[in-house]
Structures are given as C-alpha cells and as structure tokens.
Motif scaffolding. Structure first.
Motif, mmCIF file in Angstrom:
data_model
loop_
_atom_site.group_PDB
_atom_site.id
_atom_site.type_symbol
_atom_site.label_atom_id
_atom_site.label_comp_id
_atom_site.label_asym_id
_atom_site.label_seq_id
_atom_site.Cartn_x
_atom_site.Cartn_y
_atom_site.Cartn_z
ATOM 1 N N THR A 32 0.840 -1.202 0.000
ATOM 2 C CA THR A 32 0.000 0.000 0.000
ATOM 3 C C THR A 32 0.871 1.247 0.000
ATOM 4 O OG1 THR A 32 -1.732 -1.206 1.188
ATOM 5 C CG2 THR A 32 -1.888 1.195 1.195
ATOM 6 N N LEU A 33 1.955 1.225 0.757
ATOM 7 C CA LEU A 33 2.885 2.353 0.760
ATOM 8 C C LEU A 33 3.533 2.539 -0.619
ATOM 9 C CD1 LEU A 33 4.524 1.902 4.268
ATOM 10 C CD2 LEU A 33 3.004 3.762 3.541
ATOM 11 N N ALA A 34 3.820 1.431 -1.308
ATOM 12 C CA ALA A 34 4.345 1.532 -2.678
ATOM 13 C C ALA A 34 3.309 2.203 -3.581
ATOM 14 C CB ALA A 34 4.715 0.154 -3.222
ATOM 15 N N GLU A 84 -3.227 -4.228 -3.579
ATOM 16 C CA GLU A 84 -3.208 -3.143 -2.580
ATOM 17 C C GLU A 84 -2.871 -1.811 -3.231
ATOM 18 O OE1 GLU A 84 -3.260 -6.524 0.164
ATOM 19 O OE2 GLU A 84 -2.112 -6.194 -1.646
ATOM 20 N N MET A 85 -1.961 -1.838 -4.191
ATOM 21 C CA MET A 85 -1.592 -0.597 -4.868
ATOM 22 C C MET A 85 -2.803 -0.011 -5.591
ATOM 23 S SD MET A 85 2.229 -1.747 -6.136
ATOM 24 C CE MET A 85 2.274 -0.580 -7.439
ATOM 25 N N VAL A 86 -3.498 -0.830 -6.337
ATOM 26 C CA VAL A 86 -4.686 -0.364 -7.070
ATOM 27 C C VAL A 86 -5.758 0.090 -6.080
ATOM 28 C CG1 VAL A 86 -6.555 -1.058 -8.632
ATOM 29 C CG2 VAL A 86 -4.194 -1.769 -9.112
ATOM 30 N N GLY A 87 -5.926 -0.648 -4.993
ATOM 31 C CA GLY A 87 -6.939 -0.282 -4.001
ATOM 32 C C GLY A 87 -6.714 1.088 -3.391
ATOM 33 N N LEU A 131 -9.183 -12.625 -10.286
ATOM 34 C CA LEU A 131 -10.361 -11.806 -9.970
ATOM 35 C C LEU A 131 -10.595 -11.759 -8.466
ATOM 36 C CD1 LEU A 131 -12.699 -10.101 -11.019
ATOM 37 C CD2 LEU A 131 -14.046 -12.214 -11.189
ATOM 38 N N GLY A 132 -10.465 -12.899 -7.812
ATOM 39 C CA GLY A 132 -10.636 -12.941 -6.365
ATOM 40 C C GLY A 132 -9.574 -12.144 -5.626
ATOM 41 N N ILE A 133 -8.348 -12.212 -6.126
ATOM 42 C CA ILE A 133 -7.249 -11.471 -5.500
ATOM 43 C C ILE A 133 -7.494 -9.968 -5.628
ATOM 44 C CG2 ILE A 133 -4.780 -10.931 -5.639
ATOM 45 C CD1 ILE A 133 -4.382 -13.881 -6.586
ATOM 46 N N MET A 134 -7.913 -9.531 -6.803
ATOM 47 C CA MET A 134 -8.083 -8.096 -7.059
ATOM 48 C C MET A 134 -9.352 -7.522 -6.443
ATOM 49 S SD MET A 134 -5.570 -6.638 -8.670
ATOM 50 C CE MET A 134 -6.406 -5.095 -8.933
ATOM 51 N N LEU A 135 -10.457 -8.254 -6.541
ATOM 52 C CA LEU A 135 -11.760 -7.665 -6.231
ATOM 53 C C LEU A 135 -11.908 -7.241 -4.781
ATOM 54 C CD1 LEU A 135 -14.279 -6.766 -7.621
ATOM 55 C CD2 LEU A 135 -15.287 -9.011 -7.204
ATOM 56 N N ASP A 136 -11.353 -8.003 -3.834
ATOM 57 C CA ASP A 136 -11.508 -7.597 -2.436
ATOM 58 C C ASP A 136 -10.798 -6.275 -2.160
ATOM 59 O OD1 ASP A 136 -9.031 -9.137 -2.588
ATOM 60 O OD2 ASP A 136 -8.976 -9.015 -0.394
ATOM 61 N N ASP A 137 -9.669 -6.031 -2.820
ATOM 62 C CA ASP A 137 -8.955 -4.771 -2.609
ATOM 63 C C ASP A 137 -9.610 -3.612 -3.365
ATOM 64 O OD1 ASP A 137 -6.282 -5.302 -1.028
ATOM 65 O OD2 ASP A 137 -6.719 -7.037 -2.278
#
Length: 161
Positions: A32-34, A84-87, A131-137
């Motif tokens: 997230t910091l990245a 996390e970065m996209v989130g 999709l599962g990895i990305m969607l929650d974030d």
C-alpha cells in the motif's frame, strides 16, 4: 517465495509491488505504501485519464495476480500486493493531493482490506484466481473512498483543507 525471482521476472516484480511484497511482516501494508509512492503521478494527469489508468491497472491486475499466484502455486500469496496498490489509488483518486488525505486514505483502506466487511468477505471466500485477489482490494478501496468522500463533503474534516 524466493526473492531472486521477484528481481528477475517482470511480472513477479510488478505483482510484488516493486519488491515491497517481500517484506517479512505486513507485506500488504508495504505494498500500500508503494501505491502511495506512485500516487503523485496520478495528480499530474487529468482526472479522466487517471481513472482510465486505474481501471486498466485493475483489469491488468486480474491477469497479473492470477498468473503470479499460479506460478507460485499459492491461491493468494501474501507477497502479491499489486491489488493493494490499485486499491489505495481508488481510495485517493478523487481526493485533494494533501498528506492528511493520504494518511486517512491509507488507514481506512488498510482497515477495510484487513477487516473485510460484508460483502468483501463473501467475495474473498468465494472467488478464486486473479479476480478474487483483485476484487476484495478494489472493494476495500471503494469502501474507504466512499467514507472519505462523505467526510469531505460533509465538512466534518474542515481541519484538513
């Protein structure tokens, strides 16, 4: 995960947030910091183009995270932090470029990403692959953004502006 693969494979390097996902403790927080480190580039773009970049990064992330998870043989390896970065980009894109918003955005995004309230938890349990990895974030970013925008628009955080 062996660190050399992150440094020698571009897809692993990206998925591991430029290496931040290799952190022994709290790789999601480091990822997230990245994402925050990249955020100033979004403020150089017109808003519409920043939104396009985020949508494309999320779509790309479905493939990227799924591919790297498959390469590693782990459903959602903790070191994969592209999501996390996209989130965090989703959390902050509409807010002013001010360190106070960044701190609140970071904290709220991590809160929703870790806590995974419904329906995030439901999707996290039932969707697999990239999709599962990305969607929650993505949803954690939306939850954090909605709360921050509501606070901003309600003038409850006048001390920030």
């Amino acid at each position: 995960m062996q660190a050399p693969k992150v440094w020698s494979n571009i897809w692993h390097f990206l998925a591991f947030g430029f290496g931040t996902g290799l952190a022994r403790k709290a790789p999601g927080t480091w990822g997230t910091l990245a994402g925050l480190a990249v955020m100033p580039l979004f403020y150089l773009l017109p808003l519409w183009l920043g939104l396009v970049v985020i949508v494309l990064a999320a779509i790309f992330g479905v493939w990227l995270c799924g591919q790297v998870a498959e390469d590693l043989g782990v459903h959602d390896h903790g070191g994969i932090v592209w999501d996390e970065m996209v989130g965090v980009w989703i959390t902050l894109i509409f807010l002013p470029n001010a360190w106070q918003w960044w701190i609140l955005g970071f904290l709220l995004f991590r809160f929703f990403d870790i806590l995974k309230p419904w329906p995030i938890s439901l999707l996290d349990r039932n969707l697999g692959g990239g999709l599962g990895i990305m969607l929650d974030d993505v949803l954690a970013g939306i939850f954090a953004a909605v709360l921050l925008y509501a606070l901003w628009w309600s003038d409850l955080l006048l001390w920030i502006n």
